[in-house]
Design an enzyme around this catalytic site. Structure first.
Site, PDB file in Angstrom:
ATOM      1  N   ASN A 115       3.624 -76.493  31.505  1.00  0.00           N
ATOM      2  CA  ASN A 115       2.892 -77.766  31.538  1.00  0.00           C
ATOM      3  C   ASN A 115       3.716 -78.931  30.978  1.00  0.00           C
ATOM      4  O   ASN A 115       3.166 -79.875  30.401  1.00  0.00           O
ATOM      5  CB  ASN A 115       1.538 -77.609  30.831  1.00  0.00           C
ATOM      6  N   HIS A 118       4.933 -80.808  25.103  1.00  0.00           N
ATOM      7  CA  HIS A 118       4.148 -80.439  23.920  1.00  0.00           C
ATOM      8  C   HIS A 118       3.971 -81.669  23.049  1.00  0.00           C
ATOM      9  O   HIS A 118       4.866 -82.502  22.967  1.00  0.00           O
ATOM     10  CB  HIS A 118       4.894 -79.357  23.117  1.00  0.00           C
ATOM     11  N   GLU A 129       6.184 -79.241  12.386  1.00  0.00           N
ATOM     12  CA  GLU A 129       7.006 -79.052  13.586  1.00  0.00           C
ATOM     13  C   GLU A 129       8.322 -79.833  13.490  1.00  0.00           C
ATOM     14  O   GLU A 129       9.370 -79.343  13.902  1.00  0.00           O
ATOM     15  CB  GLU A 129       6.188 -79.451  14.821  1.00  0.00           C
TER      16      GLU A 129
HETATM   17  P1  AMP Z   1      -0.845 -75.969  22.189  1.00  0.00           P
HETATM   18  O1  AMP Z   1      -0.551 -75.465  20.809  1.00  0.00           O
HETATM   19  O2  AMP Z   1      -2.256 -76.435  22.376  1.00  0.00           O
HETATM   20  O3  AMP Z   1       0.213 -76.924  22.703  1.00  0.00           O
HETATM   21  O4  AMP Z   1      -0.783 -74.699  23.172  1.00  0.00           O
HETATM   22  C1  AMP Z   1       0.411 -74.053  23.293  1.00  0.00           C
HETATM   23  C2  AMP Z   1       0.844 -73.902  24.690  1.00  0.00           C
HETATM   24  O5  AMP Z   1       0.404 -72.626  25.131  1.00  0.00           O
HETATM   25  C3  AMP Z   1       0.307 -74.865  25.729  1.00  0.00           C
HETATM   26  O6  AMP Z   1       0.945 -76.104  25.758  1.00  0.00           O
HETATM   27  C4  AMP Z   1       0.553 -74.070  26.990  1.00  0.00           C
HETATM   28  O7  AMP Z   1       1.932 -74.093  27.364  1.00  0.00           O
HETATM   29  C5  AMP Z   1       0.200 -72.658  26.522  1.00  0.00           C
HETATM   30  N1  AMP Z   1      -1.211 -72.362  26.774  1.00  0.00           N
HETATM   31  C6  AMP Z   1      -2.280 -72.856  26.124  1.00  0.00           C
HETATM   32  N2  AMP Z   1      -3.431 -72.370  26.633  1.00  0.00           N
HETATM   33  C7  AMP Z   1      -3.072 -71.550  27.645  1.00  0.00           C
HETATM   34  C8  AMP Z   1      -3.786 -70.741  28.557  1.00  0.00           C
HETATM   35  N3  AMP Z   1      -5.127 -70.678  28.547  1.00  0.00           N
HETATM   36  N4  AMP Z   1      -3.101 -70.017  29.453  1.00  0.00           N
HETATM   37  C9  AMP Z   1      -1.757 -70.056  29.461  1.00  0.00           C
HETATM   38  N5  AMP Z   1      -0.992 -70.806  28.629  1.00  0.00           N
HETATM   39  C10 AMP Z   1      -1.647 -71.548  27.723  1.00  0.00           C
END
Ligand code: AMP
Length: 136
Positions: A115, A118, A129
């Site tokens: 995606n 971050h 971080e």
């Molecule tokens: P975050 O800490 O919210 O940035 O989440 C970490 C990363 O994990 C996200 O940016 C995505 O790349 C991945 N991620 C989060 N939720 C999902 C999900 N339901 N399925 C697959 N990858 C996920």
């Protein structure tokens, strides 16, 4: 305010995309204070994403994040944490395309894991971080 931003391996090697994203950062009134390009080991990704250790997507996330170079940025500006998170859009690329079509994840992401970017979610995460990823 400062925040930690990362351009993930699905976009970080494409200089044209990285330049477009830097343009959007400038348009959002944010400044790049530090920049570092590197390839993360699985171990370092594991530390970075420790809070997601038990989630089903964790192995895929580590595999993806260590698959190629990332661009790590320390951004500063008024409400930098929220400003950067609104620029990147919702985690899910599909949701981003529906709800925030101009967001970076809508424009450059492919699915929930790949995606594009971050962003730290709070001042405490930003501090952690930045410390973790800019240490020598
Ligand atoms: P975050 O800490 O919210 O940035 O989440 C970490 C990363 O994990 C996200 O940016 C995505 O790349 C991945 N991620 C989060 N939720 C999902 C999900 N339901 N399925 C697959 N990858 C996920």
């Amino acid at each position: 305010e400062s925040t930690f931003a990362m351009l993930k391996p699905d976009v970080a090697s494409d200089t044209h995309t990285v330049d477009e994203i830097k343009q959007r950062i400038a348009e959002a009134g944010l400044s790049i204070e530090r920049e570092r390009v590197c390839r993360l080991s699985r171990r370092r990704c594991g530390k970075f994403y420790a809070e997601h250790r038990t989630r089903p997507f964790y192995p895929a996330l580590l595999g993806f994040m260590s698959s190629g170079p990332v661009v790590m940025l320390e951004l500063s500006g008024e409400s930098a944490i929220g400003a950067w998170r609104s620029l990147i859009g919702p985690t899910s690329t599909e949701t981003a395309r529906k709800e925030a079509p101009r967001s970076l994840r809508a424009m450059y992401g492919s699915d929930n894991t790949r995606n594009a970017a971050h962003g730290s979610d709070s001042p405490a995460s930003a501090a952690r971080e930045i410390r973790l990823m800019f240490q020598k």
